[in-house]
Design a protein around this motif. Structure first.
Motif, PDB file in Angstrom:
ATOM      1  N   UNK A 177       0.845  -1.172   0.000  1.00 32.08           N
ATOM      2  CA  UNK A 177       0.000   0.000   0.000  1.00 32.08           C
ATOM      3  C   UNK A 177       0.889   1.232   0.000  1.00 32.08           C
ATOM      4  N   UNK A 178       0.702   2.046  -1.008  1.00 31.03           N
ATOM      5  CA  UNK A 178       1.548   3.244  -1.082  1.00 31.03           C
ATOM      6  C   UNK A 178       0.753   4.491  -1.460  1.00 31.03           C
ATOM      7  N   UNK A 179      -0.565   4.377  -1.427  1.00 28.77           N
ATOM      8  CA  UNK A 179      -1.430   5.504  -1.752  1.00 28.77           C
ATOM      9  C   UNK A 179      -2.527   5.546  -0.693  1.00 28.77           C
ATOM     10  N   UNK A 180      -2.282   6.286   0.365  1.00 28.89           N
ATOM     11  CA  UNK A 180      -3.189   6.303   1.510  1.00 28.89           C
ATOM     12  C   UNK A 180      -3.760   7.699   1.725  1.00 28.89           C
ATOM     13  N   UNK A 181      -5.064   7.756   1.999  1.00 24.42           N
ATOM     14  CA  UNK A 181      -5.722   9.019   2.311  1.00 24.42           C
ATOM     15  C   UNK A 181      -6.371   8.876   3.670  1.00 24.42           C
ATOM     16  N   UNK A 182      -6.102   9.817   4.542  1.00 28.31           N
ATOM     17  CA  UNK A 182      -6.705   9.838   5.867  1.00 28.31           C
ATOM     18  C   UNK A 182      -7.587  11.076   5.958  1.00 28.31           C
ATOM     19  N   UNK A 183      -8.889  10.843   6.127  1.00 33.82           N
ATOM     20  CA  UNK A 183      -9.829  11.948   6.272  1.00 33.82           C
ATOM     21  C   UNK A 183      -9.959  12.222   7.764  1.00 33.82           C
ATOM     22  N   UNK A 184      -9.625  13.428   8.154  1.00 31.76           N
ATOM     23  CA  UNK A 184      -9.630  13.785   9.575  1.00 31.76           C
ATOM     24  C   UNK A 184     -10.647  14.880   9.841  1.00 31.76           C
ATOM     25  N   UNK A 185     -11.635  14.562  10.638  1.00 30.17           N
ATOM     26  CA  UNK A 185     -12.669  15.538  10.989  1.00 30.17           C
ATOM     27  C   UNK A 185     -12.125  16.559  11.973  1.00 30.17           C
ATOM     28  N   UNK A 186     -11.270  16.116  12.883  1.00 26.24           N
ATOM     29  CA  UNK A 186     -10.670  17.004  13.887  1.00 26.24           C
ATOM     30  C   UNK A 186      -9.150  16.886  13.802  1.00 26.24           C
ATOM     31  N   UNK A 187      -8.468  17.940  14.019  1.00 21.28           N
ATOM     32  CA  UNK A 187      -7.008  17.962  14.141  1.00 21.28           C
ATOM     33  C   UNK A 187      -6.269  17.378  12.941  1.00 21.28           C
ATOM     34  N   UNK A 188      -6.648  17.796  11.762  1.00 25.13           N
ATOM     35  CA  UNK A 188      -5.977  17.329  10.547  1.00 25.13           C
ATOM     36  C   UNK A 188      -4.513  17.745  10.524  1.00 25.13           C
ATOM     37  N   UNK A 189      -4.220  18.950  10.992  1.00 23.54           N
ATOM     38  CA  UNK A 189      -2.828  19.416  11.000  1.00 23.54           C
ATOM     39  C   UNK A 189      -1.975  18.527  11.899  1.00 23.54           C
ATOM     40  N   UNK A 190      -2.512  18.151  13.036  1.00 25.34           N
ATOM     41  CA  UNK A 190      -1.786  17.263  13.960  1.00 25.34           C
ATOM     42  C   UNK A 190      -1.566  15.892  13.321  1.00 25.34           C
ATOM     43  N   UNK A 191      -2.615  15.358  12.663  1.00 18.97           N
ATOM     44  CA  UNK A 191      -2.496  14.067  11.989  1.00 18.97           C
ATOM     45  C   UNK A 191      -1.464  14.135  10.865  1.00 18.97           C
ATOM     46  N   UNK A 192      -1.438  15.243  10.130  1.00 18.12           N
ATOM     47  CA  UNK A 192      -0.470  15.404   9.058  1.00 18.12           C
ATOM     48  C   UNK A 192       0.958  15.456   9.616  1.00 18.12           C
ATOM     49  N   UNK A 193       1.127  16.173  10.714  1.00 21.59           N
ATOM     50  CA  UNK A 193       2.439  16.263  11.339  1.00 21.59           C
ATOM     51  C   UNK A 193       2.911  14.895  11.841  1.00 21.59           C
ATOM     52  N   UNK A 194       1.990  14.086  12.353  1.00 19.05           N
ATOM     53  CA  UNK A 194       2.339  12.790  12.951  1.00 19.05           C
ATOM     54  C   UNK A 194       2.262  11.607  11.998  1.00 19.05           C
ATOM     55  N   UNK A 195       1.969  11.845  10.728  1.00 17.40           N
ATOM     56  CA  UNK A 195       1.827  10.706   9.811  1.00 17.40           C
ATOM     57  C   UNK A 195       3.163   9.959   9.701  1.00 17.40           C
ATOM     58  N   UNK A 196       3.101   8.631   9.758  1.00 19.10           N
ATOM     59  CA  UNK A 196       4.331   7.843   9.773  1.00 19.10           C
ATOM     60  C   UNK A 196       4.981   7.640   8.406  1.00 19.10           C
ATOM     61  N   UNK A 197       4.230   7.891   7.315  1.00 14.02           N
ATOM     62  CA  UNK A 197       4.767   7.676   5.974  1.00 14.02           C
ATOM     63  C   UNK A 197       4.411   8.850   5.067  1.00 14.02           C
ATOM     64  N   UNK A 198       5.288   9.180   4.156  1.00 16.77           N
ATOM     65  CA  UNK A 198       5.048  10.274   3.226  1.00 16.77           C
ATOM     66  C   UNK A 198       3.928   9.969   2.233  1.00 16.77           C
ATOM     67  N   UNK A 199       3.615   8.687   2.029  1.00 14.32           N
ATOM     68  CA  UNK A 199       2.576   8.330   1.056  1.00 14.32           C
ATOM     69  C   UNK A 199       1.166   8.568   1.604  1.00 14.32           C
ATOM     70  N   UNK A 200       1.047   9.054   2.830  1.00 20.49           N
ATOM     71  CA  UNK A 200      -0.250   9.346   3.421  1.00 20.49           C
ATOM     72  C   UNK A 200      -0.614  10.794   3.153  1.00 20.49           C
ATOM     73  N   UNK A 201      -1.780  10.984   2.557  1.00 17.97           N
ATOM     74  CA  UNK A 201      -2.307  12.321   2.317  1.00 17.97           C
ATOM     75  C   UNK A 201      -3.400  12.557   3.354  1.00 17.97           C
ATOM     76  N   UNK A 202      -3.268  13.577   4.161  1.00 19.91           N
ATOM     77  CA  UNK A 202      -4.263  13.903   5.174  1.00 19.91           C
ATOM     78  C   UNK A 202      -5.183  14.976   4.617  1.00 19.91           C
ATOM     79  N   UNK A 203      -6.493  14.699   4.684  1.00 22.09           N
ATOM     80  CA  UNK A 203      -7.503  15.627   4.176  1.00 22.09           C
ATOM     81  C   UNK A 203      -8.381  16.051   5.343  1.00 22.09           C
ATOM     82  N   UNK A 204      -8.538  17.346   5.505  1.00 24.26           N
ATOM     83  CA  UNK A 204      -9.373  17.893   6.564  1.00 24.26           C
ATOM     84  C   UNK A 204     -10.826  17.889   6.106  1.00 24.26           C
TER      85      UNK A 204
END
Length: 188
Positions: free
Chosen positions: A1-28
């Motif tokens: 898996x190398x194309x991951x999207x995480x939809x974050x209802x709260x604290x998207x900036x925090x989730x983006x900062x803490x993401x363990x892999x660069x292939x994760x795209x965090x969407x607020x």
């Protein structure tokens, strides 16, 4: 898996900062708004709808309905929700009537997605997660059935489990499978 999207209802900036892999795209945002904007029909996907909320308080059933139109065969849908039986609150009435009132409230909420067969005492702490899980499976199956998909894909239930993570939770998952993918799955 190398194309991951995480939809974050709260604290998207925090989730983006803490993401363990660069292939994760965090969407607020809310999944109900973001899911239709994703190219989910372009390739097989694993979609995990993870809610801290209950079925009543989350958009789980609505979000599941979005996926029936989008996910190609071979994709997996997973949903986690709070499974405490008190989510169908009732006014202060006797204990004997409370279970029946909660069951009626759950039936009214779920409508046609409500299970046809029930275990004894379906709103008990021990049995409610099973009834809620079956309701979610019904939502997944229904989303595929009403989508009028050319591949006539159906849901193959994969797992359902209840656990306590501070509160009682359930997680259920199923495979979106055309007849060809069902044959492959059953041969494994």
């Amino acid at each position: 898996l190398d194309d991951l999207t995480s939809i974050e209802r709260y604290e998207a900036a925090r989730a983006d900062f803490n993401k363990p892999f660069e292939c994760i795209k965090v969407v607020d945002g809310e999944a109900t708004i973001v899911l239709p904007t994703l190219a989910l029909d372009s390739k097989r996907a694993i979609v995990w709808l993870d809610y801290d909320d209950t079925l009543v308080d989350s958009a789980a059933l609505e979000d599941i309905s979005i996926l029936g139109n989008s996910l190609p065969s071979g994709s997996v849908i997973v949903a986690s929700v709070n499974a405490h039986n008190a989510q169908f609150g009732v006014p202060d009435i006797s204990c004997a009537d409370k279970s029946d009132a909660r069951l009626k409230a759950f039936q009214d909420f779920a409508g046609t997605l409500f299970p046809l067969t029930l275990p004894p005492n379906p709103m008990s702490l021990g049995n409610f997660p099973r009834v809620a899980a079956e309701t979610i499976f019904n939502a997944m199956s229904h989303s595929l059935a009403v989508a009028a998909r050319p591949d006539e894909a159906e849901l193959i239930p994969l797992f359902s489990f209840s656990y306590k993570d501070g509160v009682r939770m359930i997680t259920v998952g199923g495979l979106v499978a055309s007849e060809a993918d069902r044959v492959i799955f059953e041969s494994l």
